[in-house]
Design a protein around this motif. Structure first.
Motif, PDB file in Angstrom:
ATOM      1  N   ARG A 184      53.359  33.651  31.478  1.00  0.00           N
ATOM      2  CA  ARG A 184      54.096  32.996  32.569  1.00  0.00           C
ATOM      3  C   ARG A 184      53.148  32.405  33.618  1.00  0.00           C
ATOM      4  NH1 ARG A 184      58.652  31.223  31.347  1.00  0.00           N
ATOM      5  NH2 ARG A 184      59.586  31.524  33.402  1.00  0.00           N
ATOM      6  N   ALA A 185      51.856  32.397  33.308  1.00  0.00           N
ATOM      7  CA  ALA A 185      50.897  31.752  34.214  1.00  0.00           C
ATOM      8  C   ALA A 185      50.817  30.270  33.860  1.00  0.00           C
ATOM      9  CB  ALA A 185      49.528  32.405  34.101  1.00  0.00           C
ATOM     10  N   ASN A 186      50.897  29.408  34.870  1.00  0.00           N
ATOM     11  CA  ASN A 186      50.779  27.966  34.625  1.00  0.00           C
ATOM     12  C   ASN A 186      49.417  27.429  35.050  1.00  0.00           C
ATOM     13  OD1 ASN A 186      51.588  28.549  37.257  1.00  0.00           O
ATOM     14  ND2 ASN A 186      52.414  26.507  37.589  1.00  0.00           N
ATOM     15  N   TRP A 187      48.592  28.283  35.660  1.00  0.00           N
ATOM     16  CA  TRP A 187      47.257  27.846  36.079  1.00  0.00           C
ATOM     17  C   TRP A 187      46.349  29.070  36.112  1.00  0.00           C
ATOM     18  CZ3 TRP A 187      42.981  27.655  39.229  1.00  0.00           C
ATOM     19  CH2 TRP A 187      42.305  26.424  39.310  1.00  0.00           C
ATOM     20  N   ALA A 188      45.182  28.940  35.542  1.00  0.00           N
ATOM     21  CA  ALA A 188      44.193  30.032  35.582  1.00  0.00           C
ATOM     22  C   ALA A 188      42.820  29.388  35.656  1.00  0.00           C
ATOM     23  CB  ALA A 188      44.294  30.908  34.334  1.00  0.00           C
ATOM     24  N   GLY A 189      42.056  29.741  36.684  1.00  0.00           N
ATOM     25  CA  GLY A 189      40.736  29.125  36.782  1.00  0.00           C
ATOM     26  C   GLY A 189      39.931  29.631  37.954  1.00  0.00           C
ATOM     27  N   PHE A 190      38.876  28.903  38.252  1.00  0.00           N
ATOM     28  CA  PHE A 190      37.883  29.366  39.217  1.00  0.00           C
ATOM     29  C   PHE A 190      37.640  28.317  40.301  1.00  0.00           C
ATOM     30  CE2 PHE A 190      37.275  31.554  35.267  1.00  0.00           C
ATOM     31  CZ  PHE A 190      36.996  32.856  35.647  1.00  0.00           C
ATOM     32  N   TYR A 191      37.419  28.797  41.518  1.00  0.00           N
ATOM     33  CA  TYR A 191      36.871  27.980  42.599  1.00  0.00           C
ATOM     34  C   TYR A 191      35.545  28.613  42.986  1.00  0.00           C
ATOM     35  CZ  TYR A 191      41.049  25.146  43.241  1.00  0.00           C
ATOM     36  OH  TYR A 191      42.073  24.253  43.057  1.00  0.00           O
ATOM     37  N   ASP A 195      41.527  32.359  40.385  1.00  0.00           N
ATOM     38  CA  ASP A 195      42.848  32.015  40.913  1.00  0.00           C
ATOM     39  C   ASP A 195      43.822  31.882  39.746  1.00  0.00           C
ATOM     40  OD1 ASP A 195      45.006  31.066  42.373  1.00  0.00           O
ATOM     41  OD2 ASP A 195      44.196  29.034  42.597  1.00  0.00           O
ATOM     42  N   MET A 196      44.968  32.533  39.866  1.00  0.00           N
ATOM     43  CA  MET A 196      46.016  32.364  38.858  1.00  0.00           C
ATOM     44  C   MET A 196      47.355  32.129  39.538  1.00  0.00           C
ATOM     45  SD  MET A 196      45.002  35.235  36.043  1.00  0.00           S
ATOM     46  CE  MET A 196      46.292  34.741  34.934  1.00  0.00           C
ATOM     47  N   ASP A 197      48.116  31.197  38.973  1.00  0.00           N
ATOM     48  CA  ASP A 197      49.460  30.881  39.475  1.00  0.00           C
ATOM     49  C   ASP A 197      50.472  31.197  38.388  1.00  0.00           C
ATOM     50  OD1 ASP A 197      48.170  29.788  41.603  1.00  0.00           O
ATOM     51  OD2 ASP A 197      48.805  27.720  41.241  1.00  0.00           O
ATOM     52  N   SER A 198      51.696  31.500  38.818  1.00  0.00           N
ATOM     53  CA  SER A 198      52.763  31.734  37.837  1.00  0.00           C
ATOM     54  C   SER A 198      54.024  30.980  38.222  1.00  0.00           C
ATOM     55  CB  SER A 198      53.088  33.228  37.736  1.00  0.00           C
ATOM     56  OG  SER A 198      54.270  33.416  36.986  1.00  0.00           O
ATOM     57  N   VAL A 199      54.788  30.639  37.226  1.00  0.00           N
ATOM     58  CA  VAL A 199      56.072  29.974  37.468  1.00  0.00           C
ATOM     59  C   VAL A 199      57.130  30.980  37.936  1.00  0.00           C
ATOM     60  CG1 VAL A 199      55.658  28.071  35.847  1.00  0.00           C
ATOM     61  CG2 VAL A 199      56.692  30.195  35.005  1.00  0.00           C
ATOM     62  N   ASP A 200      56.842  32.267  37.781  1.00  0.00           N
ATOM     63  CA  ASP A 200      57.789  33.309  38.201  1.00  0.00           C
ATOM     64  C   ASP A 200      57.404  33.855  39.573  1.00  0.00           C
ATOM     65  OD1 ASP A 200      59.048  33.097  35.783  1.00  0.00           O
ATOM     66  OD2 ASP A 200      58.076  34.876  34.914  1.00  0.00           O
ATOM     67  N   GLU A 201      58.392  34.163  40.379  1.00  0.00           N
ATOM     68  CA  GLU A 201      58.132  34.839  41.641  1.00  0.00           C
ATOM     69  C   GLU A 201      57.762  36.291  41.321  1.00  0.00           C
ATOM     70  OE1 GLU A 201      61.123  33.428  44.611  1.00  0.00           O
ATOM     71  OE2 GLU A 201      60.845  35.489  45.343  1.00  0.00           O
ATOM     72  N   GLY A 202      56.815  36.846  42.040  1.00  0.00           N
ATOM     73  CA  GLY A 202      56.462  38.260  41.871  1.00  0.00           C
ATOM     74  C   GLY A 202      55.854  38.597  40.523  1.00  0.00           C
ATOM     75  N   TYR A 203      55.228  37.620  39.876  1.00  0.00           N
ATOM     76  CA  TYR A 203      54.690  37.856  38.521  1.00  0.00           C
ATOM     77  C   TYR A 203      53.487  38.797  38.549  1.00  0.00           C
ATOM     78  CZ  TYR A 203      53.020  36.607  33.788  1.00  0.00           C
ATOM     79  OH  TYR A 203      52.601  36.625  32.478  1.00  0.00           O
ATOM     80  N   PHE A 204      52.640  38.664  39.568  1.00  0.00           N
ATOM     81  CA  PHE A 204      51.420  39.477  39.634  1.00  0.00           C
ATOM     82  C   PHE A 204      51.643  40.666  40.565  1.00  0.00           C
ATOM     83  CE2 PHE A 204      50.117  35.000  39.030  1.00  0.00           C
ATOM     84  CZ  PHE A 204      49.541  35.115  37.775  1.00  0.00           C
ATOM     85  N   THR A 205      51.107  41.796  40.152  1.00  0.00           N
ATOM     86  CA  THR A 205      51.323  43.035  40.902  1.00  0.00           C
ATOM     87  C   THR A 205      49.972  43.609  41.327  1.00  0.00           C
ATOM     88  OG1 THR A 205      51.129  44.397  38.931  1.00  0.00           O
ATOM     89  CG2 THR A 205      53.337  43.548  39.467  1.00  0.00           C
ATOM     90  N   ASP A 206      50.056  44.721  42.038  1.00  0.00           N
ATOM     91  CA  ASP A 206      48.827  45.380  42.454  1.00  0.00           C
ATOM     92  C   ASP A 206      48.066  45.926  41.240  1.00  0.00           C
ATOM     93  OD1 ASP A 206      47.315  45.910  44.855  1.00  0.00           O
ATOM     94  OD2 ASP A 206      47.502  48.009  44.241  1.00  0.00           O
ATOM     95  N   ALA A 207      48.802  46.272  40.185  1.00  0.00           N
ATOM     96  CA  ALA A 207      48.145  46.733  38.946  1.00  0.00           C
ATOM     97  C   ALA A 207      47.328  45.581  38.348  1.00  0.00           C
ATOM     98  CB  ALA A 207      49.196  47.225  37.955  1.00  0.00           C
ATOM     99  N   ASP A 208      47.824  44.359  38.503  1.00  0.00           N
ATOM    100  CA  ASP A 208      47.072  43.185  38.016  1.00  0.00           C
ATOM    101  C   ASP A 208      45.825  42.959  38.865  1.00  0.00           C
ATOM    102  OD1 ASP A 208      48.785  42.380  35.847  1.00  0.00           O
ATOM    103  OD2 ASP A 208      50.237  41.827  37.380  1.00  0.00           O
ATOM    104  N   ARG A 209      45.957  43.149  40.160  1.00  0.00           N
ATOM    105  CA  ARG A 209      44.779  43.016  41.028  1.00  0.00           C
ATOM    106  C   ARG A 209      43.683  43.975  40.548  1.00  0.00           C
ATOM    107  NH1 ARG A 209      42.551  46.251  44.075  1.00  0.00           N
ATOM    108  NH2 ARG A 209      44.324  47.641  44.255  1.00  0.00           N
ATOM    109  N   GLU A 210      44.097  45.233  40.328  1.00  0.00           N
ATOM    110  CA  GLU A 210      43.136  46.257  39.897  1.00  0.00           C
ATOM    111  C   GLU A 210      42.556  45.913  38.523  1.00  0.00           C
ATOM    112  OE1 GLU A 210      44.875  50.200  40.520  1.00  0.00           O
ATOM    113  OE2 GLU A 210      43.533  50.850  38.901  1.00  0.00           O
TER     114      GLU A 210
END
Ligand code: SME
Length: 165
Positions: free
Chosen positions: A50-57, A135-150
């Motif tokens: 459900r990620a529409n963008w994944a990349g680096f700055y 940086d990652m973006d998703s088309v869903d609201e609330g897709y990424f969680t604190d478990a994903d951060r970790e």
């Protein structure tokens, strides 16, 4: 090298174990950091359906901005100021940002109107300095969680430590 599709486990612990293995095989095994980031973007885009963008700055020392690096997704803003948007905030505050709803993040920089949530992980080199962000973006609201951060902080560590120098 030919990429072999795999099924990612649904429980987070196994998911991040598998993601770490995929990144080691397709991204971190390459000694050129830009090639590593290019394949890491591809692996992440596959792993998060459900990620529409994944990349680096990447920190541009000359201009004092973040500049677009390797990514998968729609064309995006090429430069982001220190403290601006979600990426610039992660850089300035030196802390990951998990944004449940991008509409609620003051100063969010919209690149794709389909993006509803976002996660940004600062990449800290062996010298202790931030040299870029994931940086990652998703088309869903609330897709990424604190478990994903970790999980993302952990699987990105080999790249972060190595840096782009
Ligand atoms: N939304 C980001 C800008 C980059 S795009 O998401 C690819 C931000 O606010 O920093």
């Amino acid at each position: 090298m030919s990429y072999i599709d795999i099924e990612y486990p649904t429980d987070k612990k196994s998911f991040y174990k598998t993601l770490g293995e995929q990144l080691r095989e397709y991204a971190w095994s390459e000694r050129n950091a830009y090639a590593s980031m290019a394949n890491a973007s591809a692996v992440l885009k596959i792993a998060f359906p459900r990620a529409n963008w994944a990349g680096f700055y990447l920190v541009d020392g000359e201009s004092g901005e973040l500049v677009l690096g390797p990514f998968q997704g729609r064309p995006a803003v090429t430069r982001i100021g220190y403290g601006c948007g979600v990426c610039g905030t992660a850089w300035k505050e030196e802390s990951a940002q998990v944004v449940e709803d991008v509409e609620c993040f003051a100063g969010h920089i919209a690149c794709d109107c389909n993006s509803h949530s976002e996660i940004v992980i600062p990449l800290r080199g062996g010298d202790g300095k931030i040299w870029g962000v994931l940086d990652m973006d998703s088309v869903d609201e609330g897709y990424f969680t604190d478990a994903d951060r970790e999980g993302l902080e952990r699987v990105m560590a080999p790249l972060a430590m190595r840096g782009i120098g």
